[in-house]
Scaffold this motif. Structure first.
Motif, PDB file in Angstrom:
ATOM      1  N   ALA A  11       8.132  -1.369   4.178  1.00 16.86           N
ATOM      2  CA  ALA A  11       7.955   0.025   3.786  1.00 16.86           C
ATOM      3  C   ALA A  11       6.483   0.324   3.524  1.00 16.86           C
ATOM      4  O   ALA A  11       5.952   1.357   3.954  1.00 16.86           O
ATOM      5  N   PHE A  12       5.807  -0.581   2.829  1.00 18.12           N
ATOM      6  CA  PHE A  12       4.393  -0.393   2.501  1.00 18.12           C
ATOM      7  C   PHE A  12       3.536  -0.294   3.767  1.00 18.12           C
ATOM      8  O   PHE A  12       2.699   0.605   3.895  1.00 18.12           O
ATOM      9  N   VAL A  13       3.728  -1.203   4.706  1.00 14.86           N
ATOM     10  CA  VAL A  13       2.956  -1.195   5.945  1.00 14.86           C
ATOM     11  C   VAL A  13       3.202   0.090   6.723  1.00 14.86           C
ATOM     12  O   VAL A  13       2.271   0.690   7.278  1.00 14.86           O
ATOM     13  N   ARG A  49      -0.758  -1.813  -8.399  1.00 17.97           N
ATOM     14  CA  ARG A  49      -0.577  -0.548  -7.689  1.00 17.97           C
ATOM     15  C   ARG A  49      -1.167  -0.686  -6.292  1.00 17.97           C
ATOM     16  O   ARG A  49      -2.330  -1.059  -6.118  1.00 17.97           O
ATOM     17  N   LEU A  50      -0.375  -0.369  -5.287  1.00 14.77           N
ATOM     18  CA  LEU A  50      -0.780  -0.559  -3.901  1.00 14.77           C
ATOM     19  C   LEU A  50      -1.157   0.736  -3.201  1.00 14.77           C
ATOM     20  O   LEU A  50      -1.923   0.719  -2.232  1.00 14.77           O
ATOM     21  N   LEU A  51      -0.616   1.855  -3.683  1.00 17.69           N
ATOM     22  CA  LEU A  51      -0.846   3.141  -3.013  1.00 17.69           C
ATOM     23  C   LEU A  51      -1.348   4.182  -4.001  1.00 17.69           C
ATOM     24  O   LEU A  51      -0.931   4.209  -5.153  1.00 17.69           O
ATOM     25  N   THR A  52      -2.241   5.032  -3.507  1.00 18.56           N
ATOM     26  CA  THR A  52      -2.678   6.203  -4.259  1.00 18.56           C
ATOM     27  C   THR A  52      -2.030   7.421  -3.637  1.00 18.56           C
ATOM     28  O   THR A  52      -2.215   7.686  -2.444  1.00 18.56           O
ATOM     29  N   ARG A  53      -1.254   8.142  -4.422  1.00 17.06           N
ATOM     30  CA  ARG A  53      -0.510   9.279  -3.910  1.00 17.06           C
ATOM     31  C   ARG A  53      -1.129  10.580  -4.411  1.00 17.06           C
ATOM     32  O   ARG A  53      -1.412  10.723  -5.596  1.00 17.06           O
ATOM     33  N   ALA A  63      -6.550  -3.069  -3.561  1.00 17.06           N
ATOM     34  CA  ALA A  63      -5.599  -4.186  -3.426  1.00 17.06           C
ATOM     35  C   ALA A  63      -4.643  -3.937  -2.268  1.00 17.06           C
ATOM     36  O   ALA A  63      -4.302  -4.849  -1.502  1.00 17.06           O
ATOM     37  N   GLY A  64      -4.210  -2.667  -2.130  1.00 17.86           N
ATOM     38  CA  GLY A  64      -3.306  -2.328  -1.040  1.00 17.86           C
ATOM     39  C   GLY A  64      -3.951  -2.501   0.312  1.00 17.86           C
ATOM     40  O   GLY A  64      -3.316  -2.988   1.266  1.00 17.86           O
TER      41      GLY A  64
END
Length: 298
Positions: A11-13, A49-53, A63-64
Motif C-alpha cells: 500500500a505504501f509503495v 511516520r512514512l507519509l506527509t498528508r 524515512a519514507g
C-alpha cells in the motif's frame, strides 16, 4: 515478515508511486479506507511516520523516501517471481505491463499485440502511454519501449522496429510569412510546436546531425506546447509553426501537400524501437512469447 507488514508495504509503495490515495487504491483494487488502514498499521508497527498528508497531495517523509527507494525494486522482483510461476501452467498466463510512447504503441505494438491476445486468451497486457522515460523496475513495469540510443547498460534490448528518421515539417502557408531556415540553428527565429517531457518538466530539445556527422540539439520556442507527438502534428497542420515528428506520421500529409519538409539532410537516422527489460530479471513464459511476437524481422 508479518502479513500486515507486507500488505502495508504494498500500500505504501503504491501511494508514493501514484502520489494519491485514490489512484493507489484503484491500482491495488481496494477501497481507500482499507488502503489508509494498511498504511496506518504499518506506521504504528514501525513507530515511524512514512507519509506527509495534505489536502492536495501525499508525499513521503525522509524515512519514507528511504524505505521506498530500498523496497520498491524488491517488491517488483517478488511480483516478477510470482508471475513466473505461470510457466508451470498448461497454458501461458499472466499480466505484462509495458510503458511506451503513444506513437510506439500505435505503430509498433498494437498491430501485433491484437493478434497475440487472441492466440493466448490467458495472457493480459497493460499498455501505459508515457513520455517520462520511466524506471521500469521501480515502477513495476515488465518492459518498456525506447529508441536504441536511449537504453541503459543494465537492460536487455530486443529490436521491434526498423530504423527511423524524424521529419521537420510545417504548412506551405507558414513559409509564406517567413523564409525556411537554412540550418537547424535558424529554428530559434521560428514558431515551433514544443513537446513537454514529464520526467524533468522540461521541453524536448530537437536533435540533429550536421553534414560532418556531429550530433547537436536545438531548443526551440513557439506559442504551442503539447504532451503528445500526435498533437504536435495537429499543431503543424493548424499552422502553428514547425513540428519535429517521426517521418511515418506525416508521409501522407507530405504526399498530399498539406505539409512540406525542410532540413531533411540534418535529420539523423535513429536506431529503431526496442523492447527492453532488466538483465537481472528472468522473463516469464508469457513474456518470452510476446518477445518472439514483437521481434523485428527485416
Amino acid at each position: 515478515m508479518a502479513r500486515d507488514h507486507y500488505s502495508g508495504l504494498l500500500a505504501f509503495v503504491a501511494v508514493v508511486r501514484e502520489g494519491n490515495f485514490t489512484r493507489a487504491a484503484a491500482r491495488l483494487g481496494v477501497s481507500q479506507s482499507a488502503l489508509s488502514h494498511s498504511i496506518r498499521t504499518l506506521e504504528t508497527n514501525l513507530g515511524i511516520r512514512l507519509l506527509t498528508r495534505t489536502t492536495r497531495n501525499v508525499s513521503p517523509t525522509e524515512a519514507g523516501e528511504r524505505l521506498y527507494l530500498n523496497i520498491s525494486p524488491q517488491l517488483a522482483e517478488i511480483d516478477t517471481q510470482v508471475q513466473a510461476l505461470s510457466d508451470f501452467r498448461d497454458k501461458p498466463s499472466g499480466t505484462i505491463r509495458i510503458t511506451a510512447t503513444d506513437y510506439a504503441i500505435r505503430s509498433i505494438l498494437w498491430p501485433k499485440i491484437g493478434k497475440f491476445l487472441l492466440q493466448y486468451p490467458d495472457i493480459k497486457i497493460e499498455l501505459v502511454s508515457d513520455y517520462a522515460m520511466s524506471d521500469i523496475a521501480a515502477d513495476r513495469y515488465d518492459a518498456g519501449v525506447r529508441f536504441g540510443e536511449s537504453l541503459a547498460q543494465d537492460m536487455i534490448a530486443v529490436r521491434i522496429g526498423p530504423d527511423m528518421r524524424f521529419a521537420l515539417v510545417a504548412t506551405k502557408g507558414y513559409f509564406h510569412k517567413k523564409p525556411a531556415p537554412s540550418t537547424p540553428h535558424d529554428l530559434v527565429q521560428h514558431q515551433c510546436v514544443n513537446l513537454r517531457l514529464p520526467t524533468h518538466g522540461g521541453l524536448y530539445a530537437w536533435e540533429f546531425k550536421n553534414p560532418e556527422g556531429r550530433e547537436f540539439s536545438v531548443r526551440v520556442d513557439g506559442q504551442l506546447i503539447v504532451s503528445s507527438i500526435y498533437e504536435a502534428v495537429e499543431g503543424a497542420l493548424a499552422g502553428f509553426g514547425l513540428a519535429y515528428v517521426p517521418e511515418p506520421m506525416v508521409e501522407s500529409y507530405l504526399a498530399k501537400g498539406r505539409l512540406v519538409r525542410i532540413l531533411e539532410d540534418w535529420c539523423p537516422l535513429w536506431s529503431g524501437y526496442h523492447l527492453y527489460y532488466p538483465s537481472r530479471r528472468q522473463p516469464s513464459q508469457a513474456m518470452k512469447l510476446l518477445i518472439d511476437e514483437l521481434r523485428y524481422q527485416p
